[in-house]
Enzyme design. Structure first.
Site, short mmCIF file in Angstrom:
data_model
loop_
_atom_site.label_atom_id
_atom_site.label_comp_id
_atom_site.label_asym_id
_atom_site.label_seq_id
_atom_site.Cartn_x
_atom_site.Cartn_y
_atom_site.Cartn_z
N GLU A 159 14.16 19.53 -14.93
CA GLU A 159 15.17 19.92 -15.91
C GLU A 159 16.16 18.78 -16.12
O GLU A 159 16.63 18.18 -15.16
CB GLU A 159 15.90 21.18 -15.41
CG GLU A 159 16.88 21.74 -16.40
CD GLU A 159 16.26 21.88 -17.79
OE1 GLU A 159 15.30 22.62 -17.95
OE2 GLU A 159 16.76 21.22 -18.73
N LYS A 164 12.23 12.16 -13.03
CA LYS A 164 13.50 12.89 -12.92
C LYS A 164 14.49 12.14 -12.03
O LYS A 164 15.66 11.96 -12.38
CB LYS A 164 13.22 14.30 -12.35
CG LYS A 164 14.45 15.10 -12.00
CD LYS A 164 15.31 15.43 -13.20
CE LYS A 164 16.70 15.83 -12.80
NZ LYS A 164 17.60 16.08 -13.90
N CYS A 177 24.07 16.54 -8.43
CA CYS A 177 22.78 15.85 -8.43
C CYS A 177 22.78 14.33 -8.30
O CYS A 177 21.92 13.79 -7.61
CB CYS A 177 21.99 16.27 -9.65
SG CYS A 177 21.56 18.02 -9.56
P1 NAD Z 1 22.05 26.35 -7.26
O1 NAD Z 1 22.45 26.13 -5.86
O2 NAD Z 1 23.08 26.66 -8.31
O3 NAD Z 1 20.97 27.53 -7.32
C1 NAD Z 1 19.88 27.63 -6.46
C2 NAD Z 1 19.64 29.11 -6.14
O4 NAD Z 1 18.43 29.23 -5.39
C3 NAD Z 1 20.75 29.75 -5.28
O5 NAD Z 1 21.31 30.85 -5.97
C4 NAD Z 1 20.01 30.19 -4.00
O6 NAD Z 1 20.48 31.41 -3.47
C5 NAD Z 1 18.59 30.33 -4.51
N1 NAD Z 1 17.58 30.26 -3.44
C6 NAD Z 1 17.45 29.35 -2.45
N2 NAD Z 1 16.37 29.62 -1.69
C7 NAD Z 1 15.79 30.72 -2.22
C8 NAD Z 1 14.63 31.47 -1.89
N3 NAD Z 1 13.85 31.11 -0.87
N4 NAD Z 1 14.34 32.55 -2.63
C9 NAD Z 1 15.12 32.91 -3.67
N5 NAD Z 1 16.22 32.24 -4.04
C10 NAD Z 1 16.55 31.15 -3.34
O7 NAD Z 1 21.23 25.04 -7.70
P2 NAD Z 1 21.04 24.46 -9.18
O8 NAD Z 1 22.24 23.66 -9.58
O9 NAD Z 1 20.56 25.54 -10.09
O10 NAD Z 1 19.87 23.41 -8.92
C11 NAD Z 1 18.55 23.83 -8.67
C12 NAD Z 1 17.63 22.63 -8.74
O11 NAD Z 1 17.66 22.07 -10.07
C13 NAD Z 1 18.00 21.48 -7.82
O12 NAD Z 1 16.82 20.88 -7.35
C14 NAD Z 1 18.74 20.51 -8.71
O13 NAD Z 1 18.60 19.17 -8.26
C15 NAD Z 1 18.02 20.69 -10.02
N6 NAD Z 1 18.83 20.40 -11.22
C16 NAD Z 1 20.12 20.82 -11.30
C17 NAD Z 1 20.86 20.58 -12.47
C18 NAD Z 1 22.29 21.04 -12.60
O14 NAD Z 1 22.89 20.72 -13.62
N7 NAD Z 1 22.86 21.78 -11.69
C19 NAD Z 1 20.25 19.93 -13.55
C20 NAD Z 1 18.93 19.52 -13.43
C21 NAD Z 1 18.22 19.77 -12.26
C1 UGA Z 2 23.45 15.05 -14.87
C2 UGA Z 2 22.52 14.48 -15.95
O1 UGA Z 2 23.31 14.07 -17.08
C3 UGA Z 2 21.49 15.51 -16.38
O2 UGA Z 2 20.57 14.93 -17.32
C4 UGA Z 2 20.73 16.01 -15.15
O3 UGA Z 2 19.81 17.03 -15.53
C5 UGA Z 2 21.71 16.56 -14.14
O4 UGA Z 2 22.67 15.53 -13.77
C6 UGA Z 2 21.07 16.99 -12.85
O5 UGA Z 2 19.98 16.57 -12.53
O6 UGA Z 2 21.76 17.76 -12.20
P1 UGA Z 2 25.58 16.64 -14.86
O7 UGA Z 2 25.75 16.12 -13.48
O8 UGA Z 2 25.58 18.11 -15.08
O9 UGA Z 2 24.18 16.12 -15.46
O10 UGA Z 2 26.70 16.03 -15.82
P2 UGA Z 2 26.92 14.57 -16.46
O11 UGA Z 2 27.37 14.74 -17.84
O12 UGA Z 2 25.75 13.69 -16.24
O13 UGA Z 2 28.15 14.02 -15.61
C7 UGA Z 2 28.00 13.65 -14.25
C8 UGA Z 2 29.28 12.99 -13.78
O14 UGA Z 2 29.45 11.70 -14.37
C9 UGA Z 2 30.55 13.77 -14.13
O15 UGA Z 2 31.45 13.71 -13.05
C10 UGA Z 2 31.09 13.02 -15.34
O16 UGA Z 2 32.48 13.19 -15.52
C11 UGA Z 2 30.73 11.59 -14.98
N1 UGA Z 2 30.61 10.68 -16.14
C12 UGA Z 2 29.70 10.92 -17.12
C13 UGA Z 2 31.42 9.56 -16.19
O17 UGA Z 2 32.25 9.31 -15.28
N2 UGA Z 2 31.29 8.69 -17.24
C14 UGA Z 2 30.37 8.90 -18.25
O18 UGA Z 2 30.30 8.07 -19.17
C15 UGA Z 2 29.57 10.05 -18.17
#
Ligand code: NAD
Ligand code: UGA
Length: 454
Positions: A154, A214, A270
């Site tokens: 994602e 990713k 992340c």
């Molecule tokens: P999160 O911590 O918000 O959510 C994860 C959920 O999984 C929790 O609610 C937890 O209770 C649940 N969980 C854990 N083990 C479980 C199990 N065995 N069965 C059922 N539920 C279970 O995490 P997130 O931010 O949604 O991130 C999830 C993944 O996506 C990570 O690998 C992260 O790197 C990736 N990712 C996150 C973002 C973001 O913006 N947060 C963007 C892209 C990718």
């Molecule tokens: C980031 C990536 O942008 C997503 O593509 C990815 O899916 C995600 O991580 C993930 O894998 O979790 P996110 O962390 O939600 O998304 O937000 P961003 O907009 O990337 O910002 C990350 C951090 O960088 C924030 O603290 C933001 O304020 C900072 N930032 C961003 C800067 O300091 N300068 C910039 O120019 C841009």
């Protein structure tokens, strides 16, 4: 068709909401072991704040989108199971502090193998170390049922998740391209996305390319921020202005203007963990020079946070003991209630170590969350939680802006200046305020990478 998503977090919840909205004939179950989180998804106050999310959840919840803790039933009923659980940095044993902890992913794979009565497509939605799909495959193989494993990372960013999901730059699907079953699984998932994403944006690769893409995408994004933040230090030393430099550099179409906003440092759940994971993988594969290169991105980010906090303490006569400091914003970025790895945590910890008094205002982050992040109790006398930014700034020595919330740009700074102690300082950790106006109003001011302001 029925799909199930294990993990109702920042990714699972919004992603599946978009699936349900775009495909009314698709039944979508989102399940989680965290019962509080699930009941919040079923309530009026969702556990995740994202612009536009509430409206869509209200539209589809109970029709073709369901949140539940009945994990086994949802897995068994599904044709496609997404694994969207957390993959944090490992805190114990081999690789502690850098490798990704895939224990949550593994337990999902084991659950799927145990409760399924028929073969399914299993999709890695979480960000995984390269070759995790191998581990998932070998666990699923033990069931004797025909499973296909895909990687579909994602790329949404928090605060713009719904927009990113509706109109992604690309959708990446990695799978076993060498077998008809593998190609069939890739196409089955691609045809769901194709309901709203143009086909040319749906990229198909092998599993390892998808997993590594990713990590690489996040590493490149973080690297851009560390690059401009490194230059911000040089700007401060030389009298250059980092925003002018970023604009000039970013005007080169080969470089591009996005993600060059100098700041107090990047945060979020992340960037740090995925970079650490990349460094760990490089070390694991005996590529120490490559590991060192990417570790530099993390080091500059830590340096930038520390540098900002030190600048503030130095500006306030190297003494902030007992001084009221208004903290504007605690979330790691604007338009989210997420504080994971927020730079505000490190900066505020440094202030507490200097015995400052902190008055917080963030429009979306709760006082309980701030206390948890800082490792202090709710009744701690060194902190205060305010209902408005004006309350926080009242009788303060300084305002420290740490999150770029839109509302901070439009405050009545004349009124704020009148209520503060003199010299009234503003430290703009996001370079988002009108510095010329603030200087005219008589504030003392520091931004990031602004060499020539006093
Ligand atoms: P999160 O911590 O918000 O959510 C994860 C959920 O999984 C929790 O609610 C937890 O209770 C649940 N969980 C854990 N083990 C479980 C199990 N065995 N069965 C059922 N539920 C279970 O995490 P997130 O931010 O949604 O991130 C999830 C993944 O996506 C990570 O690998 C992260 O790197 C990736 N990712 C996150 C973002 C973001 O913006 N947060 C963007 C892209 C990718
Ligand atoms: C980031 C990536 O942008 C997503 O593509 C990815 O899916 C995600 O991580 C993930 O894998 O979790 P996110 O962390 O939600 O998304 O937000 P961003 O907009 O990337 O910002 C990350 C951090 O960088 C924030 O603290 C933001 O304020 C900072 N930032 C961003 C800067 O300091 N300068 C910039 O120019 C841009």
């Amino acid at each position: 068709m029925r799909i199930c998503c294990i993990g109702a977090g920042y990714v699972g919840g919004p992603t599946m909401t978009m699936f349900a909205r775009k495909c009314p004939d698709l039944m979508v179950d989102v399940v989680d072991i965290n019962a509080d989180r699930i009941s919040a998804w079923n309530s009026d106050k969702l556990p995740v704040f994202e612009p536009g999310l509430d409206e869509i959840v209200r539209e589809v919840r109970g029709k073709n989108l369901f949140f539940s803790t009945d994990i086994d039933a949802a897995i068994d009923a599904a044709d496609i199971v997404f694994i969207s659980v957390n993959t944090p940095t490992k805190t114990y044993g081999y690789g502690a502090g850098s490798a990704a902890d895939i224990s949550y992913v593994e337990s999902c794979a084991r659950r799927i193998a145990e409760v399924s009565k028929s073969g399914k497509i299993v999709v890695e939605k979480s960000t995984m170390p390269v070759r995790t799909a191998d581990a998932i495959k070998s666990i699923l193989k033990s069931s004797g049922l025909g499973f296909q494993v895909l990687s579909n990372p994602e790329f949404l960013a928090e605060g713009t998740a719904m927009k990113d999901l509706e109109n992604p730059d690309r959708v990446l699907i990695g799978g076993d391209e060498d077998t008809p079953e593998g190609r069939g699984a890739i196409e089955a998932l691609a045809s769901i996305y194709a309901r709203w994403v143009p086909r040319e944006k749906i990229l198909k690769t092998n599993l390892w390319s998808s997993e590594l893409s990713k990590l690489t995408a996040n590493a490149f994004l973080a690297q851009r921020i560390s690059s401009i933040n490194a230059i911000s230090a040089l700007c401060e030393a030389t009298g250059a202005d980092v925003d002018e430099v970023a604009c000039a550099v970013g005007s080169d179409s080969r470089i591009g203007s996005k993600f060059l906003r100098s700041s107090v440092g990047y945060g979020g759940s992340c960037f740090q963990k995925d970079l650490l994971n990349l460094v760990y993988l490089c070390e694991h594969f005996n590529l120490p020079e490559v590991a060192k290169y990417w570790r530099g991105v993390i080091e500059i980010n830590a340096y930038q946070k520390r540098r900002f906090a030190e600048t503030i303490v130095n500006s306030l006569f190297r003494n902030i003991r007992g001084k009221r400091i208004a903290i504007f914003g605690f979330a790691f970025k604007e338009n989210t209630n997420d504080t994971r790895e927020s730079p505000a945590i490190d900066v505020c910890r440094d202030f507490l170590n200097e015995h400052a008094h902190l008055a917080f205002y963030d429009p979306k982050v709760s006082s309980l969350q701030i206390c948890r992040d800082l490792g202090i109790s709710m009744g701690d006398k060194r902190v205060e939680f305010c209902r408005t930014p004006y309350d926080a700034a009242d009788k303060a020595h300084a305002i420290v802006l740490l999150t770029q919330w839109e509302e901070f740009k439009n405050l009545d700074y004349k009124k704020i200046k009148g209520a503060m102690l003199n010299p009234a300082w503003i430290f703009d950790g996001r370079n988002c305020l009108d510095h010329r106006l603030l200087l005219e109003l008589g504030f003392s001011l520091r931004g990031i990478g602004k060499g020539n302001i006093a």
